[in-house]
Design an enzyme around this catalytic site. Structure first.
Site, short mmCIF file in Angstrom:
data_model
loop_
_atom_site.label_atom_id
_atom_site.label_comp_id
_atom_site.label_asym_id
_atom_site.label_seq_id
_atom_site.Cartn_x
_atom_site.Cartn_y
_atom_site.Cartn_z
N SER A 230 0.83 -1.21 0.00
CA SER A 230 0.00 0.00 0.00
C SER A 230 0.86 1.27 0.00
CB SER A 230 -0.96 -0.04 1.19
OG SER A 230 -2.00 0.88 1.05
N ASP A 358 -9.02 -3.05 -7.06
CA ASP A 358 -8.59 -2.46 -5.79
C ASP A 358 -9.31 -1.12 -5.58
OD1 ASP A 358 -7.13 -1.14 -3.69
OD2 ASP A 358 -5.38 -2.36 -4.14
N HIS A 387 -8.27 -4.62 -1.79
CA HIS A 387 -7.05 -3.99 -1.28
C HIS A 387 -6.47 -4.87 -0.19
CE1 HIS A 387 -4.25 -0.69 -0.84
NE2 HIS A 387 -4.39 -0.75 0.47
#
Length: 441
Positions: A230, A358, A387
């Site tokens: 991330s 995502d 995600h």
């Protein structure tokens, strides 16, 4: 009259011809359910056998990106592992926590490959609707001067960093391959204290430099590798681009990278994503209020009340973050903190894995053309995954994410190549030494 053909024109039986055929091994192809592109495609694809199989999202859970994101955050298994924490004082008197697997310092040889897991982590936060989602704590880290150690067994329920399930699964998989692993917890994550008014930033790379220097000094004989998730992946790719010709890593992996923070910010405020925005903002405000005294005397453009009571991540960044790091506006901060422009400068093997659906790292922000043009980069795009979800593969739904075997195959491939190169260099050096000795004699 009978004419005789010259010898070189005479026909010979097929059986008498000495025909040599060369068979070329076909390049393995990834399954059509996956998009695999990049300048390094031909170099790395043969090592990634998992890609020959279809990506099958787990039924029901994997059919909706939000359900998959939330399910993975809260129901993925979390294995116990005893960790030894190294607490380091930063140059600005802040703190950062490095979690090593307890006992590995004595158990593993000093030249074992070393994997740094970069965590700008998420927190479990209740949402008003009755369910929860995981919150990203985008905090920075840096170090030097202060050093302390303690043993700690991190259990489920602790938030951020080493306590995250996807981090723990990657740690255990690498350790099972005799790799040394250290989890890099940013300030405020994994019970790492916040002791300075430098709170967090997607733009600041100084802490990354400090941590890498510390780890490489501690194990100078080891090849260094790194995995980031991330926002951590975004920071990692920016670091690789900045270091370019002097990067100490032998390879890197980026997972769920938002790449373009301007695009990510746009999508973050749309539809169901508002849930993530409000939850993350709530977590950031709570951490901020917990350490409010550190920010008490901040003047200038700082808007402390706005940051403390922000209703969105954008408001929080406008009131605090962009001012802390000298940006003119929050858009200026997002634009200059994106890693999409760094891909073209990466000079080491880099694997990027993204999910097409995502909700937090939009696929339209991926710098596909730069990845295709860079001979060091490979992008794997899965059709589902949410995600940090990827609830698919042999261990679904509660085990390791689908990405873990792919990541480990990639890293082991690089380490084998590095070892073979080292052996080859040693052999050449030895042969040169023997030749020189013969000349002297």
């Amino acid at each position: 009259m009978v004419f005789s053909l010259p010898a070189f024109l005479r026909l010979h039986p097929i059986a008498s011809l000495n025909v040599t055929t060369t068979t070329t091994k076909a390049m393995p192809s990834p399954h059509h359910s996956l998009e695999v592109i990049g300048g390094a495609r031909d170099a790395f694809l043969p090592a990634l056998k998992t890609l020959e199989h279809p990506y099958n999202a787990f039924p029901v859970i994997g059919w909706n990106r939000h359900i998959e994101t939330i399910f993975a955050a809260f129901f993925r298994s979390l294995s116990d592992v005893r960790l030894k924490r190294e607490c380091l004082r930063t140059k600005d008197n802040g703190s950062v926590a490095l979690d090593w697997v307890s006992g590995d310092h004595e158990r593993l040889p000093p030249d074992s490959p070393l994997l740094i897991l970069l965590c700008y982590s998420w927190f479990k936060e209740p949402i008003a609707t009755g369910f929860a989602t995981r919150i990203k704590n985008r905090t920075s880290m840096s170090m030097v001067l202060y050093y302390a150690e303690f043993d700690g067994c991190l259990q489920p329920g602790l938030t951020g960093g080493s306590g995250d399930t996807y981090v723990r699964h990657m740690l255990l998989r690498a350790r099972s391959k005799q790799w040394r692993v250290v989890v890099f917890n940013s300030r405020g994550c994994g019970d790492s204290p916040v002791t300075t008014p430098q709170f967090y930033s997607a733009s600041f790379l100084g802490d990354m430099h400090e941590v890498v220097a510390h780890v490489s000094t501690r194990y100078p004989k080891a090849n260094l590798y790194t995995v980031g998730w991330s926002l951590g992946a975004n920071i990692l790719v920016r670091y690789l681009g900045q270091e370019s010709h002097s990067c100490p890593f032998s390879g890197a992996v980026s997972l769920c990278n938002p790449f373009n923070l301007v695009i990510a910010d746009e999508d973050f405020r749309k539809g169901f994503n508002n849930v993530y925005d409000k939850a993350l903002t709530s977590a950031l405000c709570r951490i901020f209020k917990k350490h409010a005294l550190l920010f008490e005397d901040m003047g200038g453009e700082y808007n402390i009340p706005s940051a403390a009571n922000a209703k969105s991540v954008r408001e929080f960044d406008e009131g605090l973050t962009r001012v802390s790091f000298g940006f003119k506006s929050v858009d200026d901060y997002y634009s200059n903190s994106s890693s999409s422009d760094s891909i073209k400068h990466v000079r080491i093997p880099l694997l990027c894995i993204q999910a097409e659906n995502d909700p937090i790292a939009p696929s339209r922000g991926i710098p596909r053309e730069d990845i295709k043009a860079n001979p060091n980069c490979l992008l794997i795009m899965t059709p589902k995954g949410g995600h940090l979800g990827w609830v698919a593969g042999a261990e679904a739904p509660l085990g390791a994410p689908w990405t873990d075997p792919v990541v480990m195959d990639f890293l082991e491939h690089l380490e084998r190549g590095s070892s073979e190169t080292s052996c080859s260099d040693l052999k050449v050096a030895k042969q040169g030494s023997e030749d020189l000795h013969q000349l002297e004699v």
